[in-house]
Design an enzyme around this catalytic site. Structure first.
Site, PDB file in Angstrom:
ATOM      1  N   ASP A  42       0.844  -1.201   0.000  1.00 42.44           N
ATOM      2  CA  ASP A  42       0.000   0.000   0.000  1.00 42.44           C
ATOM      3  C   ASP A  42       0.875   1.245   0.000  1.00 42.44           C
ATOM      4  O   ASP A  42       1.997   1.238   0.508  1.00 42.44           O
ATOM      5  CB  ASP A  42      -0.918   0.008   1.237  1.00 42.44           C
ATOM      6  N   ASN A  95      -5.587  -4.297  -6.554  1.00 38.75           N
ATOM      7  CA  ASN A  95      -6.808  -3.824  -5.914  1.00 38.75           C
ATOM      8  C   ASN A  95      -6.780  -2.326  -5.607  1.00 38.75           C
ATOM      9  O   ASN A  95      -7.833  -1.701  -5.501  1.00 38.75           O
ATOM     10  CB  ASN A  95      -7.005  -4.651  -4.622  1.00 38.75           C
ATOM     11  N   TYR A 160     -13.620   7.537 -13.203  1.00 39.84           N
ATOM     12  CA  TYR A 160     -13.645   6.224 -12.538  1.00 39.84           C
ATOM     13  C   TYR A 160     -14.193   5.160 -13.501  1.00 39.84           C
ATOM     14  O   TYR A 160     -13.610   4.089 -13.664  1.00 39.84           O
ATOM     15  CB  TYR A 160     -14.515   6.330 -11.286  1.00 39.84           C
ATOM     16  N   LYS A 164     -12.122   1.893 -14.993  1.00 38.16           N
ATOM     17  CA  LYS A 164     -12.595   0.548 -14.639  1.00 38.16           C
ATOM     18  C   LYS A 164     -12.974  -0.240 -15.896  1.00 38.16           C
ATOM     19  O   LYS A 164     -12.791  -1.463 -15.951  1.00 38.16           O
ATOM     20  CB  LYS A 164     -13.749   0.628 -13.645  1.00 38.16           C
ATOM     21  N   ILE A 193     -19.512  -1.130  -1.802  1.00 36.10           N
ATOM     22  CA  ILE A 193     -19.015  -1.836  -0.606  1.00 36.10           C
ATOM     23  C   ILE A 193     -18.720  -0.783   0.460  1.00 36.10           C
ATOM     24  O   ILE A 193     -18.196   0.297   0.138  1.00 36.10           O
ATOM     25  CB  ILE A 193     -17.684  -2.583  -0.903  1.00 36.10           C
ATOM     26  N   THR A 195     -16.612   0.930   2.544  1.00 38.77           N
ATOM     27  CA  THR A 195     -15.181   1.174   2.813  1.00 38.77           C
ATOM     28  C   THR A 195     -14.974   2.690   2.864  1.00 38.77           C
ATOM     29  O   THR A 195     -15.919   3.455   2.695  1.00 38.77           O
ATOM     30  CB  THR A 195     -14.286   0.614   1.679  1.00 38.77           C
TER      31      THR A 195
HETATM   32  P1  NAI Z   1     -10.154   1.960   0.201  1.00 38.34           P
HETATM   33  O1  NAI Z   1      -9.982   3.431   0.001  1.00 38.34           O
HETATM   34  O2  NAI Z   1     -10.670   1.461   1.494  1.00 38.34           O
HETATM   35  O3  NAI Z   1      -8.801   1.204  -0.123  1.00 38.34           O
HETATM   36  C1  NAI Z   1      -7.973   1.574  -1.193  1.00 38.34           C
HETATM   37  C2  NAI Z   1      -6.532   1.362  -0.767  1.00 38.34           C
HETATM   38  O4  NAI Z   1      -5.698   1.666  -1.888  1.00 38.34           O
HETATM   39  C3  NAI Z   1      -6.099   2.304   0.368  1.00 38.34           C
HETATM   40  O5  NAI Z   1      -5.462   1.553   1.381  1.00 38.34           O
HETATM   41  C4  NAI Z   1      -5.119   3.262  -0.294  1.00 38.34           C
HETATM   42  O6  NAI Z   1      -4.088   3.705   0.562  1.00 38.34           O
HETATM   43  C5  NAI Z   1      -4.574   2.375  -1.412  1.00 38.34           C
HETATM   44  N1  NAI Z   1      -4.007   3.162  -2.500  1.00 38.34           N
HETATM   45  C6  NAI Z   1      -4.520   4.276  -3.085  1.00 38.34           C
HETATM   46  N2  NAI Z   1      -3.675   4.707  -4.022  1.00 38.34           N
HETATM   47  C7  NAI Z   1      -2.632   3.855  -4.054  1.00 38.34           C
HETATM   48  C8  NAI Z   1      -1.436   3.781  -4.817  1.00 38.34           C
HETATM   49  N3  NAI Z   1      -1.131   4.710  -5.730  1.00 38.34           N
HETATM   50  N4  NAI Z   1      -0.584   2.746  -4.591  1.00 38.34           N
HETATM   51  C9  NAI Z   1      -0.862   1.824  -3.646  1.00 38.34           C
HETATM   52  N5  NAI Z   1      -1.962   1.854  -2.861  1.00 38.34           N
HETATM   53  C10 NAI Z   1      -2.827   2.863  -3.084  1.00 38.34           C
HETATM   54  O7  NAI Z   1     -11.100   1.511  -1.005  1.00 38.34           O
HETATM   55  P2  NAI Z   1     -11.769   0.114  -1.374  1.00 38.34           P
HETATM   56  O8  NAI Z   1     -13.206   0.361  -1.468  1.00 38.34           O
HETATM   57  O9  NAI Z   1     -11.279  -0.975  -0.536  1.00 38.34           O
HETATM   58  O10 NAI Z   1     -11.221  -0.029  -2.862  1.00 38.34           O
HETATM   59  C11 NAI Z   1     -10.428  -1.132  -3.299  1.00 38.34           C
HETATM   60  C12 NAI Z   1     -10.721  -1.349  -4.774  1.00 38.34           C
HETATM   61  O11 NAI Z   1     -12.069  -1.756  -4.940  1.00 38.34           O
HETATM   62  C13 NAI Z   1     -10.543  -0.088  -5.620  1.00 38.34           C
HETATM   63  O12 NAI Z   1      -9.916  -0.424  -6.834  1.00 38.34           O
HETATM   64  C14 NAI Z   1     -11.972   0.358  -5.860  1.00 38.34           C
HETATM   65  O13 NAI Z   1     -12.097   1.092  -7.053  1.00 38.34           O
HETATM   66  C15 NAI Z   1     -12.667  -0.979  -5.940  1.00 38.34           C
HETATM   67  N6  NAI Z   1     -14.098  -0.916  -5.717  1.00 38.34           N
HETATM   68  C16 NAI Z   1     -14.605  -0.384  -4.557  1.00 38.34           C
HETATM   69  C17 NAI Z   1     -15.978  -0.310  -4.372  1.00 38.34           C
HETATM   70  C18 NAI Z   1     -16.582   0.285  -3.152  1.00 38.34           C
HETATM   71  O14 NAI Z   1     -17.801   0.555  -3.165  1.00 38.34           O
HETATM   72  N7  NAI Z   1     -15.840   0.496  -2.070  1.00 38.34           N
HETATM   73  C19 NAI Z   1     -16.903  -0.794  -5.399  1.00 38.34           C
HETATM   74  C20 NAI Z   1     -16.260  -1.350  -6.559  1.00 38.34           C
HETATM   75  C21 NAI Z   1     -14.912  -1.405  -6.689  1.00 38.34           C
END
Ligand code: NAI
Length: 281
Positions: A42, A95, A160, A164, A193, A195
């Protein structure tokens, strides 16, 4: 020398980008419970270290790796170091992701570039780095976390949606090539989700995370339940893991009639605009 037979549960090695929070963290926890060694990668180093430390304290094998997925060199170096240490890589979860929201006329090109760098090129970097090793092993699973918005357009999140769609397209194109080489590729397309994703997003004039959240007409899925659904889809080697039900139904409507879906989005946009401009937060 005969290759060593791997215990299917104990010797698995996984890298999870964006593993420090949300879906990534839940996937790290679930994989650890299955006996895998997990690299919590991360950009947020303290958060990654905390997740890894908590897992280690519980007796699991986890390690933190500070990584910005937008840097191809950093991702390659990180993946190579993991393979050098453990000898192989079984899962690469691409992710990490961010949100850029608002009306397109208010989103500057720097914000576009950043989301492409993280959400799309970040996935390309992880895929490229892990694929080299998986080809050599003739095994492994690349898991690219996209979104239901990789399958059909969402409202007021054009950057976004664009990134995607790119992730889904790339993953499906690679899947057929990779299969011949013993490597699996899956794109994960969840709905909403619970988060911190929306709250760490970048929004144009007048938009807020809270406003966007309020404009979403569906319930948010629990993050641990989402991780369990994703891992179930991977065990079945699905090309696409699409959930929950409303995401599958909307995708079905879009395939049946893209025109109808775009028409519905057009009607819904004023409602979304009103909700997303939350001036009280
Ligand atoms: P989150 O914000 O809780 O987690 C994302 C993580 O990615 C964070 O820990 C952040 O520090 C890390 N991050 C951001 N930029 C980064 C970089 N340049 N290099 C390394 N790490 C980096 O978000 P969530 O919801 O867990 O998202 C995870 C994935 O799931 C994302 O790709 C998001 O687009 C996707 N997603 C999320 C949904 C939701 O409703 N939460 C729905 C559909 C997809």
């Amino acid at each position: 020398m005969q290759p060593q037979a791997m215990n299917p549960r104990q010797d698995k090695v996984a890298i999870v980008t964006g593993g420090a929070s949300g879906i990534g963290r839940s996937i790290c926890m679930a994989l650890c419970r299955q006996g895998a060694t997990v690299i919590v990668a991360d950009i947020d180093r303290p958060a990654a270290e905390l997740v890894a430390a908590n897992l280690t304290r519980e007796g699991y094998r986890a390690r933190a790796l500070e990584l910005d997925v937008s840097s191809a060199d950093a991702v390659a170096a990180g993946v190579d170091a993991v393979v050098a240490e453990f000898g192989h890589i079984d899962w690469m979860f691409n992710n990490a992701g961010i949100v850029v929201g608002g009306e397109v006329q208010d989103i500057d090109t720097r914000a576009w570039r950043r989301i492409v760098d993280v959400n799309f090129l970040g996935v390309v970097h992880g895929t490229h780095a892990a694929y080299q090793h998986m080809l050599r092993q003739r095994s492994g699973h690349i898991v690219n976390v996209a979104s239901m918005y990789g399958l059909f357009p969402g409202i007021l999140v054009a950057p976004y949606v664009a990134t995607k769609h790119a992730v889904v397209g790339m993953s499906l194109a690679l899947r057929s090539e990779a299969r011949r080489q013993g490597v699996r590729v899956t794109a994960v397309c969840p709905g909403f989700i619970r988060t911190g994703l929306l709250h760490s997003g970048q929004y144009s004039r007048g938009f807020t995370a809270k406003g966007l959240e309020q404009s979403i007409p569906f319930g948010f899925t629990d993050v641990d339940a989402a991780a369990a659904t994703i891992l179930r889809g991977l065990r079945r080697n699905r090309a696409l893991v699409v959930f929950p039900l409303y995401a599958r139904i909307t995708w079905w409507i879009y395939r049946l009639s893209p025109w109808l879906m775009i028409f519905i989005n057009r009607l819904a946009t004023p409602f979304y605009l009103k909700k997303a401009h939350d001036r009280h937060s």
